[in-house]
Write a protein that holds these residues in place. Structure first.
Motif, PDB file in Angstrom:
ATOM      1  N   SER A  93       0.860  -1.173   0.000  1.00 28.56           N
ATOM      2  CA  SER A  93       0.000   0.000   0.000  1.00 28.56           C
ATOM      3  C   SER A  93       0.895   1.221   0.000  1.00 28.56           C
ATOM      4  O   SER A  93       1.788   1.356   0.835  1.00 28.56           O
ATOM      5  CB  SER A  93      -0.899   0.002   1.228  1.00 28.56           C
ATOM      6  OG  SER A  93      -0.117  -0.077   2.389  1.00 28.56           O
ATOM      7  N   THR A  98      -2.112   8.209  -0.486  1.00 24.47           N
ATOM      8  CA  THR A  98      -3.261   7.818  -1.288  1.00 24.47           C
ATOM      9  C   THR A  98      -3.732   6.403  -0.965  1.00 24.47           C
ATOM     10  O   THR A  98      -4.840   6.049  -1.296  1.00 24.47           O
ATOM     11  CB  THR A  98      -2.928   7.849  -2.791  1.00 24.47           C
ATOM     12  OG1 THR A  98      -1.958   6.851  -3.074  1.00 24.47           O
ATOM     13  CG2 THR A  98      -2.395   9.205  -3.203  1.00 24.47           C
ATOM     14  N   LYS A 100      -2.996   3.769  -2.422  1.00 27.70           N
ATOM     15  CA  LYS A 100      -3.140   2.922  -3.589  1.00 27.70           C
ATOM     16  C   LYS A 100      -2.218   1.720  -3.432  1.00 27.70           C
ATOM     17  O   LYS A 100      -1.213   1.769  -2.733  1.00 27.70           O
ATOM     18  CB  LYS A 100      -2.760   3.693  -4.855  1.00 27.70           C
ATOM     19  CG  LYS A 100      -3.714   4.816  -5.176  1.00 27.70           C
ATOM     20  CD  LYS A 100      -3.491   5.358  -6.578  1.00 27.70           C
ATOM     21  CE  LYS A 100      -2.167   6.017  -6.752  1.00 27.70           C
ATOM     22  NZ  LYS A 100      -2.054   6.656  -8.088  1.00 27.70           N
ATOM     23  N   TYR A 101      -2.567   0.654  -4.116  1.00 27.03           N
ATOM     24  CA  TYR A 101      -1.719  -0.534  -4.116  1.00 27.03           C
ATOM     25  C   TYR A 101      -0.698  -0.449  -5.245  1.00 27.03           C
ATOM     26  O   TYR A 101      -1.021   0.009  -6.341  1.00 27.03           O
ATOM     27  CB  TYR A 101      -2.565  -1.788  -4.358  1.00 27.03           C
ATOM     28  CG  TYR A 101      -3.168  -2.421  -3.134  1.00 27.03           C
ATOM     29  CD1 TYR A 101      -3.631  -3.733  -3.195  1.00 27.03           C
ATOM     30  CD2 TYR A 101      -3.317  -1.748  -1.939  1.00 27.03           C
ATOM     31  CE1 TYR A 101      -4.201  -4.349  -2.097  1.00 27.03           C
ATOM     32  CE2 TYR A 101      -3.893  -2.347  -0.838  1.00 27.03           C
ATOM     33  CZ  TYR A 101      -4.327  -3.652  -0.921  1.00 27.03           C
ATOM     34  OH  TYR A 101      -4.910  -4.266   0.171  1.00 27.03           O
TER      35      TYR A 101
ATOM     36  N   TYR B  33     -13.238   0.395  -5.576  1.00 26.42           N
ATOM     37  CA  TYR B  33     -12.223   0.555  -6.609  1.00 26.42           C
ATOM     38  C   TYR B  33     -12.627  -0.195  -7.881  1.00 26.42           C
ATOM     39  O   TYR B  33     -13.228  -1.255  -7.813  1.00 26.42           O
ATOM     40  CB  TYR B  33     -10.890  -0.047  -6.152  1.00 26.42           C
ATOM     41  CG  TYR B  33     -10.412   0.338  -4.774  1.00 26.42           C
ATOM     42  CD1 TYR B  33     -11.025  -0.164  -3.631  1.00 26.42           C
ATOM     43  CD2 TYR B  33      -9.321   1.180  -4.615  1.00 26.42           C
ATOM     44  CE1 TYR B  33     -10.583   0.175  -2.366  1.00 26.42           C
ATOM     45  CE2 TYR B  33      -8.854   1.512  -3.353  1.00 26.42           C
ATOM     46  CZ  TYR B  33      -9.486   1.007  -2.235  1.00 26.42           C
ATOM     47  OH  TYR B  33      -9.040   1.338  -0.982  1.00 26.42           O
ATOM     48  N   TYR B  35     -10.540  -1.809 -11.181  1.00 29.77           N
ATOM     49  CA  TYR B  35      -9.257  -2.147 -11.785  1.00 29.77           C
ATOM     50  C   TYR B  35      -9.496  -2.780 -13.144  1.00 29.77           C
ATOM     51  O   TYR B  35     -10.513  -3.446 -13.365  1.00 29.77           O
ATOM     52  CB  TYR B  35      -8.502  -3.179 -10.935  1.00 29.77           C
ATOM     53  CG  TYR B  35      -7.915  -2.701  -9.645  1.00 29.77           C
ATOM     54  CD1 TYR B  35      -8.679  -2.657  -8.480  1.00 29.77           C
ATOM     55  CD2 TYR B  35      -6.580  -2.314  -9.572  1.00 29.77           C
ATOM     56  CE1 TYR B  35      -8.121  -2.247  -7.275  1.00 29.77           C
ATOM     57  CE2 TYR B  35      -6.017  -1.904  -8.372  1.00 29.77           C
ATOM     58  CZ  TYR B  35      -6.791  -1.870  -7.241  1.00 29.77           C
ATOM     59  OH  TYR B  35      -6.234  -1.463  -6.044  1.00 29.77           O
ATOM     60  N   LEU B  45      -5.068   0.159 -11.544  1.00 29.93           N
ATOM     61  CA  LEU B  45      -6.129   0.957 -10.934  1.00 29.93           C
ATOM     62  C   LEU B  45      -6.736   1.907 -11.949  1.00 29.93           C
ATOM     63  O   LEU B  45      -6.016   2.557 -12.721  1.00 29.93           O
ATOM     64  CB  LEU B  45      -5.564   1.745  -9.752  1.00 29.93           C
ATOM     65  CG  LEU B  45      -6.554   2.566  -8.958  1.00 29.93           C
ATOM     66  CD1 LEU B  45      -7.572   1.671  -8.250  1.00 29.93           C
ATOM     67  CD2 LEU B  45      -5.821   3.458  -7.947  1.00 29.93           C
ATOM     68  N   VAL B  48     -11.110   5.253  -7.903  1.00 31.22           N
ATOM     69  CA  VAL B  48     -11.369   5.005  -6.490  1.00 31.22           C
ATOM     70  C   VAL B  48     -12.501   5.914  -6.046  1.00 31.22           C
ATOM     71  O   VAL B  48     -12.482   7.120  -6.333  1.00 31.22           O
ATOM     72  CB  VAL B  48     -10.134   5.289  -5.605  1.00 31.22           C
ATOM     73  CG1 VAL B  48     -10.465   5.002  -4.140  1.00 31.22           C
ATOM     74  CG2 VAL B  48      -8.943   4.453  -6.050  1.00 31.22           C
ATOM     75  N   ILE B  56     -10.144   9.200  -6.903  1.00 30.00           N
ATOM     76  CA  ILE B  56      -9.002   9.041  -7.798  1.00 30.00           C
ATOM     77  C   ILE B  56      -9.502   8.584  -9.166  1.00 30.00           C
ATOM     78  O   ILE B  56     -10.312   7.657  -9.267  1.00 30.00           O
ATOM     79  CB  ILE B  56      -7.990   7.999  -7.251  1.00 30.00           C
ATOM     80  CG1 ILE B  56      -7.372   8.503  -5.947  1.00 30.00           C
ATOM     81  CG2 ILE B  56      -6.906   7.710  -8.283  1.00 30.00           C
ATOM     82  CD1 ILE B  56      -6.443   7.498  -5.275  1.00 30.00           C
ATOM     83  N   GLU B  58      -7.461   7.578 -12.580  1.00 32.59           N
ATOM     84  CA  GLU B  58      -6.114   7.392 -13.102  1.00 32.59           C
ATOM     85  C   GLU B  58      -6.054   7.692 -14.596  1.00 32.59           C
ATOM     86  O   GLU B  58      -5.594   6.876 -15.403  1.00 32.59           O
ATOM     87  CB  GLU B  58      -5.635   5.966 -12.827  1.00 32.59           C
ATOM     88  CG  GLU B  58      -5.430   5.656 -11.356  1.00 32.59           C
ATOM     89  CD  GLU B  58      -4.178   6.316 -10.801  1.00 32.59           C
ATOM     90  OE1 GLU B  58      -3.079   5.769 -10.935  1.00 32.59           O
ATOM     91  OE2 GLU B  58      -4.323   7.415 -10.200  1.00 32.59           O
ATOM     92  N   ILE B  98      -9.922   6.906   1.350  1.00 33.60           N
ATOM     93  CA  ILE B  98      -8.781   7.233   0.512  1.00 33.60           C
ATOM     94  C   ILE B  98      -8.733   8.741   0.379  1.00 33.60           C
ATOM     95  O   ILE B  98      -9.676   9.369  -0.039  1.00 33.60           O
ATOM     96  CB  ILE B  98      -8.918   6.595  -0.883  1.00 33.60           C
ATOM     97  CG1 ILE B  98      -8.925   5.080  -0.776  1.00 33.60           C
ATOM     98  CG2 ILE B  98      -7.797   7.065  -1.785  1.00 33.60           C
ATOM     99  CD1 ILE B  98      -7.642   4.479  -0.333  1.00 33.60           C
TER     100      ILE B  98
END
Lengths: 113, 121
Positions: A93, A98, A100-101, B33, B35, B45, B48, B56, B58, B98
């Motif tokens: 992580s 953030t 995020k992974y 999320y 993906y 990703l 989110v 988020i 991306e 997040i």
């Protein structure tokens, strides 16, 4: 930025062999670390996790220890079964805030009877 | 119970179609999320949502449009997709909020659904 390096596959083992899949990471902070498993045609299943240094995650005979000094989180199992054949992803992580992974590239394991 | 469900399991669509993917969780998670996963690659990703708000994106093309109607549901609306969009689409959820402004606390585990296998013809 943070990153995860995972050993290249495929890994082919005989049933009851010992398994090690290497995973190392770079991170500016103290990430949580995860191993996920993906069986053919399925989503990702959480296998185990560790949230701080020296934590050991374990599940279904699999183990991994969060090693801060070597920035590693290697996956091990003492005796693999044919049913363990899958793709294994190491992930962290992100520590930038953030959450995020960051995933490794995945290691395909094939266990032969 | 750590179950995330996704429907449909498989979807085939033409480049002019409009379709939607659905994701549902009843774990009380407030982060969800989307993906995208191509063959032999890790998940990438896309979006989110945190507390039903987009947190988020991306830099995903606008032909993918996410929606979070409530805390349990997450949709992904698809329109005018390209063949290269064919992939496994995975939904996940987690407890933590997040926030790009927050640097403290411990992130929680993401739980993944089984995915929707999308083929664009």
């Amino acid at each position: 930025g943070d990153s995860v390096t995972q050993m290249e596959g495929p890994v082919t083992l005989s049933e009851e062999a010992f398994l090690t899949i290497n995973c190392t990471y770079t991170a500016t902070g103290y990430p949580s670390l995860f191993w996920y498993v993906q069986y053919p045609g399925e989503g990702l299943q959480l296998l185990l996790k560790a949230t701080k240094a020296d934590d050991k995650g374990s599940n279904k005979g699999f183990e991994a220890t969060y090693r801060k000094e070597t920035t590693s989180f290697h996956l091990e199992k003492g005796s693999v079964q044919v049913s363990d054949s899958a793709v294994y992803f190491c992930a962290l992580s992100e520590t930038s805030g953030t959450y995020k992974y960051i995933f490794g590239t995945g290691t395909r394991l094939k266990v032969l009877a | 119970d750590t179950e995330v469900t996704q429907t449909p399991k498989h979807l085939v669509m033409g480049m002019t179609n409009k379709k939607s993917l659905k994701c549902e969780q009843h774990m009380g998670h407030r982060a969800m999320y989307w993906y995208k996963q191509k063959a032999k690659k890790p998940p990438e990703l896309m979006f989110v949502y945190s507390y039903e708000k987009l947190s988020i994106n991306e830099s995903v093309p606008s032909r993918f449009s996410p929606e979070c109607p409530n805390s349990s549901l997450l949709n992904l609306h698809l329109h005018a997709l390209q063949p290269e969009d064919s992939a496994l689409y995975l939904c996940a959820s987690s407890q933590s909020k997040i926030s790009v402004r927050t640097a403290g606390g411990r992130p929680d585990t993401q739980y993944f659904g089984p995915g929707t296998r999308l083929t664009v013809l």
